[in-house]
Design a protein around this motif. Structure first.
Motif, PDB file in Angstrom:
ATOM      1  N   ALA A   1       1.154  -1.098   0.298  1.00 25.37           N
ATOM      2  CA  ALA A   1       0.088   0.414   0.314  1.00 25.37           C
ATOM      3  C   ALA A   1       0.654   1.623   0.204  1.00 25.37           C
ATOM      4  O   ALA A   1       0.958   2.232  -0.381  1.00 25.37           O
ATOM      5  CB  ALA A   1      -1.112  -0.070   1.028  1.00 25.37           C
ATOM      6  N   ALA A   2       1.576   1.636   0.514  1.00 29.61           N
ATOM      7  CA  ALA A   2       3.169   2.434   0.406  1.00 29.61           C
ATOM      8  C   ALA A   2       3.551   2.852  -0.454  1.00 29.61           C
ATOM      9  O   ALA A   2       4.069   3.786  -0.951  1.00 29.61           O
ATOM     10  CB  ALA A   2       3.750   1.969   1.768  1.00 29.61           C
ATOM     11  N   HIS A   3       4.162   1.426  -1.644  1.00 30.58           N
ATOM     12  CA  HIS A   3       4.617   1.423  -2.736  1.00 30.58           C
ATOM     13  C   HIS A   3       4.300   1.963  -3.376  1.00 30.58           C
ATOM     14  O   HIS A   3       4.857   3.108  -4.483  1.00 30.58           O
ATOM     15  CB  HIS A   3       5.228  -0.248  -2.320  1.00 30.58           C
ATOM     16  N   PHE A   4       2.843   1.097  -3.686  1.00 32.88           N
ATOM     17  CA  PHE A   4       2.246   1.645  -4.791  1.00 32.88           C
ATOM     18  C   PHE A   4       0.971   2.414  -4.563  1.00 32.88           C
ATOM     19  O   PHE A   4       0.061   2.136  -4.763  1.00 32.88           O
ATOM     20  CB  PHE A   4       1.795   0.171  -5.487  1.00 32.88           C
ATOM     21  N   LYS A   5       1.482   3.938  -5.402  1.00 32.34           N
ATOM     22  CA  LYS A   5       0.799   5.017  -4.450  1.00 32.34           C
ATOM     23  C   LYS A   5       1.428   6.677  -5.209  1.00 32.34           C
ATOM     24  O   LYS A   5       2.818   5.913  -5.166  1.00 32.34           O
ATOM     25  CB  LYS A   5       0.773   4.903  -3.135  1.00 32.34           C
ATOM     26  N   GLN A   6       1.220   7.242  -5.421  1.00 28.51           N
ATOM     27  CA  GLN A   6       1.670   8.200  -5.710  1.00 28.51           C
ATOM     28  C   GLN A   6       3.065   8.661  -4.239  1.00 28.51           C
ATOM     29  O   GLN A   6       1.971   8.506  -3.437  1.00 28.51           O
ATOM     30  CB  GLN A   6       0.497   9.621  -6.027  1.00 28.51           C
ATOM     31  N   GLU A   7       4.013   8.452  -5.164  1.00 27.23           N
ATOM     32  CA  GLU A   7       5.002   9.488  -4.045  1.00 27.23           C
ATOM     33  C   GLU A   7       5.511   8.118  -2.674  1.00 27.23           C
ATOM     34  O   GLU A   7       5.229   8.344  -1.823  1.00 27.23           O
ATOM     35  CB  GLU A   7       4.769  10.876  -3.630  1.00 27.23           C
ATOM     36  N   GLY A   8       4.826   6.736  -3.612  1.00 22.96           N
ATOM     37  CA  GLY A   8       5.557   5.625  -2.274  1.00 22.96           C
ATOM     38  C   GLY A   8       6.929   5.763  -2.116  1.00 22.96           C
ATOM     39  O   GLY A   8       7.048   6.425  -2.446  1.00 22.96           O
ATOM     40  N   THR A   9       7.457   4.762  -1.037  1.00 18.81           N
ATOM     41  CA  THR A   9       7.967   4.859  -0.319  1.00 18.81           C
ATOM     42  C   THR A   9       8.826   2.944  -0.258  1.00 18.81           C
ATOM     43  O   THR A   9       7.425   2.569  -0.050  1.00 18.81           O
ATOM     44  CB  THR A   9       7.484   5.195   0.933  1.00 18.81           C
ATOM     45  N   MET A  10       9.746   2.759   0.141  1.00 18.70           N
ATOM     46  CA  MET A  10      10.335   1.600   0.714  1.00 18.70           C
ATOM     47  C   MET A  10      10.383   1.698   1.250  1.00 18.70           C
ATOM     48  O   MET A  10      11.060   3.034   2.031  1.00 18.70           O
ATOM     49  CB  MET A  10      11.182   1.136  -1.249  1.00 18.70           C
ATOM     50  N   ILE A  11      10.928   0.377   1.931  1.00 17.85           N
ATOM     51  CA  ILE A  11      11.494   0.514   3.367  1.00 17.85           C
ATOM     52  C   ILE A  11      13.054  -0.137   3.162  1.00 17.85           C
ATOM     53  O   ILE A  11      13.037  -1.470   3.165  1.00 17.85           O
ATOM     54  CB  ILE A  11      10.793  -0.195   4.419  1.00 17.85           C
TER      55      ILE A  11
END
Lengths: 798, 285, 156
Positions: free
Chosen positions: A614-624
């Protein structure tokens, strides 16, 4: 601490299936396209001038691509005082000196080419014992020091000396004194997988070397220095570590064969592989440092230790390597095992034309403990005190600072002593079975458990990278060499992060991609990487919970709606889907994120991978991706005073054995073995047992049968036919082990190092048991039937 | 390793023809556990190996009161033989402790004897059993006593072109027991000393005694003068102590990388003493 | 000299033209690119090269390649079932701590298989004898013996 799910479990090693399937790739199994095979020509003399090397026939042999010597390659100095060379020039100083090398298209041609190289020598008189080498007119092994200044004798300038209190005064006050001369031989690490490497240059002359090492980053440094010597200053080395077939300290050095492979790879422009045969491994890979020790210990009328004086003579061999630094580790038990207020320790290290030595598991501690713990029994006898009682009187205690400045925190010494005494039925047996030639003996150990700061950095980095499926790559700078580094790290990472171990992949062994680590030595692997992993995991959890505060309730809502669709009878609960969370409200266990306030609510949990996606596949996504660099709170030893808190914590242990001696043949039969080790906390059941059992069996080999035999510098038993290590039928007695968990505050989940202690006290425990059985003390290892029979005969003569 | 040709004859005649063809540069090989190792160690560098593994008649076992073993019999097969375990216990004991399973699965009795190491484990049992060996060459067949086979460390009375074909063990008296003992540095080892005893007891008295020791002289050694002292006597502790001393004086061990002459000397007496005790106990069962 | 040898390798019929001086270990590792059997000493002392020939465990480093003609050879690779399923012995070694550095493991497993194929309930002494030719420097043998014992219980 809340219940631990994986720490202390029987989780199998992640690397085990590939190894059991024969798929793990060791250096022996690796190939590179266009690879050539290298072979080394060793010296035929222990000490000689090189008059001429004729490589012409070798060069003409079809398939040979390069023949190198010390005369047609740039000089590369190796070893920590730089008194050694990759290829020798001028003279040879030991049988294993590398004089020339060949690279050819197949190993048989390389072997043939080496035979065709003719070297003309002028033999020189050699020195083969430190005593010989110390004589007035002894031939010099090195005429010059590494800076070109003339040398006047064979003494190696690394004097180790420790003084605390006043030993001479204490000698006067002591009621009982025991002294003795003890010796330990050369023994070989005997890894089942021999050493080897593949060196390869790219078109920018950067080096990649696949090699059997425990110190990938220090090796990178060493090889970069070699590149500079080759005119390639500024080029970089990438060290890649394949699956290791054991190491036991052999990988703590960089070796001549590696530099030779690098020179051959550069000269030919092709990858070059050198793998040592078993015979070459015995002859040219450095063994364990031998020692000659004079020890005196004294106690008062109550058995309290007053002083310990040790003088050691070390055969350095022809070049200086880690063998010469073993006294720095020996200083630990010498200054600090048992509480001794007055200590004097001095070593003399001497060049000879024998083989030189490097690190081997225990790094000097087994040698020092051999003398100390054998002599403690002698002293206890002088004082009329049972050896177990004597040890209890003098045992190390928690939260103590030793004369060397070692800060003991957790200390399970008492529990270890009691455990072994109980397992051996000590009180019923000690001193009571002489008629049957049976006896019991014990010995303790004191070693670093929180790494050992021997370099300016004692750090280890770990990177944690999470993917879209909730898998975690734990990328660490240490190496797996069979001790269970990967297993322990996977368990610690999983526990700390809140995932299951099967989601964790440990990635190690590549200086280009893994974070820096000083080396997998000093039993520090799980301790340092584990702590770094905990730090990285904490950062990752923080980030995960930040993401959760945004996505958690949304996911919960979706999950509930999905369920409603499947099951119309399901009642959607009343939840505040707009609730804003603080990160501290979340927890994560076994791949699922939940609310601390309702840990058991099955509706209020979301999988880690759902949050990550959910956090990755979005606008301005993020990975940890998180990282941490853990450098323990220990100190380097001050070279002048030899003091300092070398380790972040210390480990203790006791081993004991019951033996029966065959009075007619001198053979020692082990009836029972007991060991108790203060491990802080068990991380992995399988691996800790493996380390302790494996250490015990290596220790018994040291005690009873292992010996690298030499005659004027030549190795006489460079094979398993005559260098005996124990096999399965030799283990014909029960071994009982106990792990004492003192839960150290510095260690990951309380764990302390356990890689080395398994073989530190084994030999003196056996010698002490033999003494109990037959009243004879053997003072040199190994304790062979020959020595026992000879001693029994001597005793009978009176 | 230097290259060599490898021939696989299917009959003894074929083997001799090959040996003649390659003359002087070829060596017979059976299991290879000695020969191949020595080639790899560069102790020998033959041009060719002539394998005896495919020659069926070398594997035959015949029973004729005693036992005639084809020289190609594997140690694994000796270990598995009920008859040998019952009637020639010393040989069975030796087969059980010779090296390890991987070696025993390919090593042959003939190979062990022809390699003629003073420490060969199969030698002392066969010496006390008074075995004979059959040798065959292009010139014909002959039989010699096993004790006459060994002429020095690694040396035999067999000509290089001859093949050992059979090891014949004569039948033994009823009431005969044999035993084999070995000492090594660890359980998996070449013998530092080994010993075998054969004892036949009749009317409480030793009727026949044969003794042999290995690894304590240039060849595996029969101890005939000591055997004579025991025959006709009751086997008692006092006699055994004397025997032990005599053995120590009869042997001529060396100091090498494995052990010392003093130790081997001392221990050879102990092993013989213990072997006699064991054999005597078996004889009386 | 060369010879075309034909044999069964891990259940498959194979052939290779080999030179007369080569040993079975070399052929397996080079011609057939198997990485299981290893060279630990090259002289038949350590057992790292152990494979099964006609069901018997042998040291492939001193087994002449010519001699394998017509025989059945099994290496540790041949134990894997379909879908990379571990053989009970392999599974047991993994579950019971029988694997550390892993170098001795393929050879050790083959000696264990040779034993268990004939005797599924070996005593501890029988297990030790069966692996007496397989040296291990890491484990001290204790968990290996345990693995073999438990494997026997798991085998059909």
């Amino acid at each position: 601490m809340s219940e631990l799910r994986f720490v202390g479990s029987n989780t199998p090693r992640p690397d085990a299936p590939d190894k059991a399937a024969g798929r793990a790739l060791y250096i022996h199994d690796l190939k590179r396209p266009g690879m050539l095979y290298g072979k080394i020509k060793y010296s035929e003399y222990a000490h000689a001038r090189i008059k001429h090397i004729d490589t012409s026939k070798a060069e003409k042999l079809p398939g040979v691509r390069a023949v190198i010597t010390g005369y047609n390659t740039p000089e590369i100095r190796i070893g920590f005082i730089r008194d050694n060379f990759a290829l020798k020039r001028g003279k040879v100083r030991q049988f294993r000196d590398e004089v020339a090398a060949v690279a050819a298209t197949d190993p048989e041609i390389a072997e043939e080419a080496v035979d065709l190289i003719k070297v003309e020598y002028e033999e020189l008189p050699g020195v083969f014992t430190p005593e010989e080498a110390l004589e007035e007119d002894a031939p010099l092994v090195h005429e010059e020091d590494p800076r070109g200044r003339p040398r006047k004798d064979n003494v190696v300038p690394v004097p180790w000396r420790f003084v605390s209190g006043n030993v001479e005064e204490a000698k006067k006050k002591a009621k009982y004194i025991a002294e003795g001369h003890f010796e330990t031989p050369l023994i070989q690490q005997s890894c089942m997988g021999t050493a080897g490497c593949i060196a390869e240059f790219d078109l920018q002359n950067n080096l990649t070397i696949y090699t059997k090492t425990q110190i990938p980053f220090l090796a990178q440094n060493d090889f970069n220095r070699a590149l500079a010597a080759m005119g390639l200053r500024g080029r970089n080395t990438r060290v890649i570590v394949p699956t290791l077939g054991g190491s036991f300290g052999t990988g703590l050095d960089t070796h001549a064969y590696e530099y030779i492979a690098i020179l051959l790879a550069y000269k030919t422009g092709r990858p070059v592989k050198i793998v040592l045969t078993r015979e070459e491994e015995f002859i040219s890979l450095s063994p364990r440092q031998p020692t000659k020790t004079d020890i005196i210990q004294g106690c008062d009328e109550n058995g309290k230790l007053l002083f310990r004086e040790i003088k050691m003579l070390l055969d350095n061999g022809a070049y200086t390597s880690w063998g010469a630094t073993t006294p720095s580790v020996m200083m630990l038990p010498i200054s600090s095992m048992y509480r001794v207020p007055n200590v004097y320790y001095k070593t003399t290290i001497v060049y000879t034309n024998n083989t030189f030595c490097q690190a081997m598991r225990g790094y000097g501690n087994p040698q020092a403990t051999w003398a100390i713990e054998s002599n403690i029994d002698d002293l206890a006898e002088q004082a009329g005190i049972d050896p177990f009682e004597f040890r209890m009187i003098n045992r190390n205690i928690p939260d103590d600072v030793t004369p060397m400045g070692l800060q003991i925190s957790t200390c399970g010494h008492k529990e270890c002593l009691e455990s072994v005494a109980k397992k051996l039925n000590w009180k019923e047996k000690r001193g009571k079975q002489r008629k049957m030639a049976r006896g019991v003996g014990m010995a303790s150990l004191f070693h670093v458990g929180g790494s050992g700061r021997v370099y300016r950095s004692d750090g280890t980095g770990v990177i944690m990278k999470l993917d879209d499926f909730g898998n975690v790559s734990v990328i660490a700078g240490g190496v797996e060499m069979g001790q269970g580094f990967n297993a322990a790290l996977a368990i610690v990472a999983a526990e700390a992060l809140g995932v299951t171990p099967d989601k964790v992949t440990v990635v190690t062994g590549d200086t280009a991609t893994c974070p820096w680590d000083v080396g997998t030595h000093a039993s520090r692997g799980a301790f340092t990487a584990g702590n770094a992993a905990i730090m990285a995991a904490e950062k990752a959890r923080q980030k995960i919970f930040e993401l959760a505060s945004e996505h958690f309730m949304r996911k919960v809502k979706k999950q509930l709606e999905k369920r409603k669709k499947k099951d119309p009878n399901f009642e959607l609960p009343e939840l505040d889907y707009e609730r804003v969370f603080d990160t501290s409200e979340f927890d994560m266990k076994e791949n699922f994120i939940f609310l601390k306030e309702e840990p058991d609510n099955p509706l209020l949990r979301v999988s880690l991978e759902d949050i990550l996606r959910a956090a990755h596949f979005k606008q301005e996504g993020t990975m940890i991706v998180t990282e941490a660099f853990y450098d323990p709170c220990n100190e380097m030893i001050d070279p002048k005073t030899c003091r300092g808190n070398l380790s972040a914590t210390y480990i203790f242990g006791t081993q004991g054995v019951e033996v029966e001696v065959d009075l007619e043949t001198g053979k020692v039969k082990v009836l029972k073995f007991a060991a108790a080790h203060d491990v802080g906390r068990v991380l992995s059941q399988q691996t800790i047992k493996g380390q302790i059992y494996g250490g015990i069996v290596q220790g018994l080999g040291y005690a009873l049968c292992e010996e690298y035999k030499t005659e004027k510098g030549r190795n006489l038993n460079p094979n398993f036919l005559d260098y005996k290590i124990l096999s399965a039928p030799d283990i014909n007695f029960p071994i009982e082990i106990e792990c004492i968990e003192t839960v150290d505050k510095e260690g990951p989940f309380g764990a302390k190092g356990v890689g080395e202690p398994g073989l530190v006290p084994t030999a003196p425990a056996v010698a002490n048991a033999v003494y109990d059985a037959i009243g004879v003390r053997i003072r040199s290892l190994p304790i062979t039937p020959e020595k026992i029979l000879a001693a029994l005969r001597k005793k009978a003569k009176g | 390793m230097r290259k060599f040709d490898y021939y696989q004859p299917e009959s003894l005649k074929e083997a001799y023809k090959l040996m003649e063809k390659v003359k002087g540069e070829a060596v017979y090989v059976a299991g290879g556990t000695d020969v191949i190792v020595r080639i790899k160690q560069r102790a020998i560098q033959p041009e060719a190996l002539i394998s005896l593994r495919g020659i069926e008649e070398l594997k035959e076992i015949r029973e004729n009161g005693g036992m005639s073993l084809g020289a190609g019999i594997l140690f694994r097969e000796i270990e598995a033989s009920d008859k040998i375990a019952r009637q020639y216990q010393a040989l069975y004991q030796a087969a059980c402790v010779l090296a390890n399973p991987q070696i025993r699965n390919v090593a042959t009795l003939g190979g062990n004897l022809c390699n003629a190491a003073p420490s060969a484990d199969s030698a002392p049992p066969l010496l006390v059993l008074e075995a004979e060996v059959e040798l065959e060459g292009p010139g014909g067949k002959r039989r010699i006593k096993l004790e006459d086979l060994f002429t020095g460390p690694g040396q035999t009375a067999k000509e290089p072109e001859e093949i050992m074909t059979r090891i014949n063990i004569p039948s033994q008296y009823a009431g005969t027991g044999t035993a084999f003992l070995k000492i090594g540095r660890v359980s998996q080892d070449i013998a530092i000393a080994n010993a075998s005893a054969l004892v036949a007891i009749e009317g409480g008295v030793c009727r026949k005694c044969r003794l042999a020791v290995g690894a304590v002289a240039p060849v595996p050694l029969r101890l005939k003068s000591i055997e004579e002292k025991i025959e006709g006597q009751k086997i008692e502790e006092e006699l055994l102590q004397e025997v032990e001393k005599m053995v120590c004086e009869a042997v001529s061990p060396i100091t090498d990388v494995r052990s010392t002459a003093e130790y081997r000397r001392a221990v050879s007496g102990v092993l013989i003493k213990r072997a006699i005790r064991q054999a005597a106990a078996r004889a009386q069962q | 000299m060369k010879k075309l040898i034909r044999f069964t390798l891990n259940g498959h019929k194979v052939s290779a033209e080999v030179e007369s001086h080569r040993m079975l270990l070399d052929i397996l590792r080079e011609e057939f690119e198997l990485t299981g059997p290893k060279e630990g000493c090259g002289q038949g002392e350590c057992g790292a090269c152990t494979v099964l020939v006609d069901g018997y465990n042998v040291n492939s480093c001193i087994y002449p390649a010519f001699e394998v003609d017509g025989k059945e050879v099994m290496t540790v690779e041949g134990l894997l079932g379909e879908g990379n399923k571990l053989h009970p012995v392999q599974k047991s070694f993994v579950e019971n701590g029988g694997v550390q550095c892993g170098f001795c493991t393929p050879g050790m497993i083959m000696s264990a298989v040779a034993l268990l194929n004939n005797n599924k309930k070996p005593s501890e002494d029988e297990i030790k004898r069966a692996i007496s030719g397989n040296l291990c420097r890491c484990t001290g043998y204790v968990q290996i013996i345990e693995s073999i014992k438990k494997a026997g219980e798991m085998m059909p």
